[in-house]
Each structure stands twice: as structure tokens, then as C-alpha cells.
Design an enzyme around this catalytic site. Structure first.
Site, PDB file in Angstrom:
ATOM      1  N   SER A  73       4.482   2.622   7.838  1.00 10.02           N
ATOM      2  CA  SER A  73       4.192   1.538   6.903  1.00 10.02           C
ATOM      3  C   SER A  73       5.408   1.144   6.078  1.00 10.02           C
ATOM      4  O   SER A  73       6.202   1.993   5.665  1.00 10.02           O
ATOM      5  CB  SER A  73       3.079   1.943   5.942  1.00 10.02           C
TER       6      SER A  73
ATOM      7  N   ASP B 196       0.400  -7.793   2.004  1.00  8.44           N
ATOM      8  CA  ASP B 196       0.740  -6.375   1.895  1.00  8.44           C
ATOM      9  C   ASP B 196       2.261  -6.214   1.852  1.00  8.44           C
ATOM     10  O   ASP B 196       2.899  -5.842   2.844  1.00  8.44           O
ATOM     11  CB  ASP B 196       0.144  -5.608   3.073  1.00  8.44           C
TER      12      ASP B 196
ATOM     13  N   HIS C  77       0.815  -1.218   0.000  1.00  4.27           N
ATOM     14  CA  HIS C  77       0.000   0.000   0.000  1.00  4.27           C
ATOM     15  C   HIS C  77       0.848   1.268   0.000  1.00  4.27           C
ATOM     16  O   HIS C  77       0.319   2.363  -0.183  1.00  4.27           O
ATOM     17  CB  HIS C  77      -1.002  -0.008   1.169  1.00  4.27           C
TER      18      HIS C  77
END
Length: 276
Positions: A225, A123, A79
Site C-alpha cells: 500500500s 486514498d 489508509h
């Protein structure tokens, strides 16, 4: 991501399991940092950590983390890449402070795992960069990620370490900007929990392709992230997770952080490194 007071109160009181990707999308928001972490001391390096940056009208902006797995491959979250213009992406290695120059390489391509589903599974992404980083085993070096033996599955109660440039408080507080938005790399220790415990705490979509961890008033947040979750082994540090998602409000004890389980995808990562 901007949060209203109502969302904060609800999440603090009942821990609503609203998904929160831990990236800072490159759209002009203020950078954010790890909750409950501490500055990496001056003179100390986290040599495998990189800052993933995006070129904007205001200059280069940190928005995700990543880890060095080979001189020209970076491991990060899917992402952090999906939908972004690769020609505006770069990574900076060898820095503790986002204001430092470090070693910058442009991202020339990214490979997102074909099974990626937001807030659900897979992810992760591998970035190809140029020029290749010059590993010196001090300020810039790679991190081991593959462990295909019988003990490769990380269960609950394992001490792990997270590093990154993500939010230091659970939500943005404008009057605490000077504290909440430092540029120094943060480091934080806590423990993994079992996936069953994670699901019971509201992360109902968690599968064995992910690892969960939690600690009192600490955890990953926006801007973290793609960054590495590592554990100590007899052979040194090994990356076991990639920062993925959590609840709307970061760092609550009842709110586990969800990481992509690196060992599940080591074959795919190997494949993406073959043509380096």
C-alpha cells in the site's frame, strides 16, 4: 491480516469481492511482499521508492510504501496514515533491502485527502519529512506525477510497473516464510484494464478517481500500500497510481488491483508541496 483456510478456498473458487487494503498495519504482523514479482537486481535502484516504517517495541517495521515527489514530501495512501502516531513514523530511501541503512527521515506531519473514504475513493496522503532527502539522481530521486494534458487519463491496456515490499504469495504460508517474506524490493509488470472491466470483475465501487490493473498470478498485496504504480512516457517514468486495495486473496487473475489515480489529484498534491 490473518486469513482462514475457508476464506482462501472461497476467494480462489469464486473471487469474492471482499475489500483488502494493501497495507501491513503496524501491530506485529510479519512483513509481506508483491505477488508474482521478482527481486530488483543487485546494484539497480528504484530511486523514487521509499519504505514507510513504524517504530515498535521490536524496532522499526516496514508497513507501507511511498514515493518521493520532492526532497521533503512523500506520496502514499491515506489508509497508511489514518489513526497512526506520526511521531513513530519514518521513511527510508535509497534501499533495495529492508536490512540496509539507507537515508532515514522522520515524518513530521501527514495530510490525508479530505474526500478519502476507505475502499471507495481518494486514498492518498502527502507526508512531510525531516530532514529533507538529498536527491542524487541515482539511488534517491523524485518521480514525476503531474500530467495535466489531454493524454493524462490512463485507460486500459497500458503497461505499468509496480514495486514494493509486499506479499509474494496470495496468502501467508508459515512453512514458506523464507521465500514469502524476503527483504529485497520486488518489481512486477502487468497491464491496466478499463474501469468498466474492473467493475465487471467485482470492483463495483471503482470510479474514475482510480485505476485498475491485473495479470495472471501477480499483483499488489499486504505491505505494498502507498507504493507507486508507474508507466513509461516519452519524457521518462511517471507515477500514475498509488496502491490502494483489492480482494481478500492477492494476485488472482480475476481479481484486479485498485490504485488511486494520481492525475485526478495532481492539483491537491501540488498544493501540499507549496510550502516545502
Amino acid at each position: 491480516m490473518e486469513l482462514t483456510h475457508l476464506m482462501v478456498i472461497m476467494a480462489l473458487s469464486i473471487g469474492i469481492a471482499t475489500g483488502r487494503l494493501n497495507s501491513r498495519q503496524p501491530s506485529g504482523y510479519t512483513p509481506s511482499r508483491i505477488v508474482g514479482g521478482a527481486d530488483v537486481p543487485a546494484g539497480e535502484h528504484i530511486p523514487y521508492q521509499v519504505s514507510l516504517q513504524y517504530r515498535t517495541a521490536e524496532g522499526q517495521m516496514h508497513f507501507c510504501g511511498g514515493s518521493i515527489i520532492t526532497p521533503n514530501r512523500i506520496l502514499t495512501a491515506a489508509h497508511c496514515c489514518q489513526g497512526l502516531n506520526v511521531t513513530r513514523m519514518s521513511v527510508v530511501a535509497g534501499i533495495r533491502n529492508l536490512g540496509e541503512r539507507g537515508a532515514r527521515s522522520r515524518v513530521v506531519a501527514y495530510d490525508i485527502h479530505p474526500n478519502y473514504k476507505e475502499l471507495v475513493t481518494s486514498d492518498l496522503a502527502v507526508l512531510s519529512i525531516e530532514p529533507s532527502l538529498k536527491l542524487n539522481n541515482k539511488s534517491i530521486s523524485s518521480i514525476e506525477y503531474a500530467n495535466k494534458g489531454k493524454n493524462s487519463f490512463v485507460g486500459g491496456g497500458v503497461p505499468v510497473t509496480l514495486t514494493g515490499w509486499g506479499l509474494r504469495l496470495p496468502v501467508p504460508f508459515p512453512f514458506l516464510d523464507a521465500f514469502n517474506y524476503p527483504s529485497i524490493l520486488q518489481r512486477m509488470n502487468y497491464n491496466t484494464i478499463t474501469n468498466r472491466e474492473c467493475r465487471e470483475m467485482g470492483m463495483e465501487s471503482v470510479t474514475n478517481t482510480e485505476i485498475c490493473a491485473r495479470g495472471p498470478l501477480r499483483g499488489a498485496c499486504s505491505g505494498d500500500s502507498g507504493g507507486p504504480l508507474v508507466m513509461s512516457t516519452e519524457d521518462g517514468l511517471r507515477q500514475v497510481g498509488i496502491v490502494s486495495y483489492g480482494l481478500v486473496v492477492c494476485g488472482l487473475y480475476l481479481s484486479p488491483d485498485v490504485y488511486t489515480r494520481v492525475s485526478t489529484f495532481s492539483d491537491w498534491i501540488d498544493e501540499k508541496c507549496l510550502d516545502e
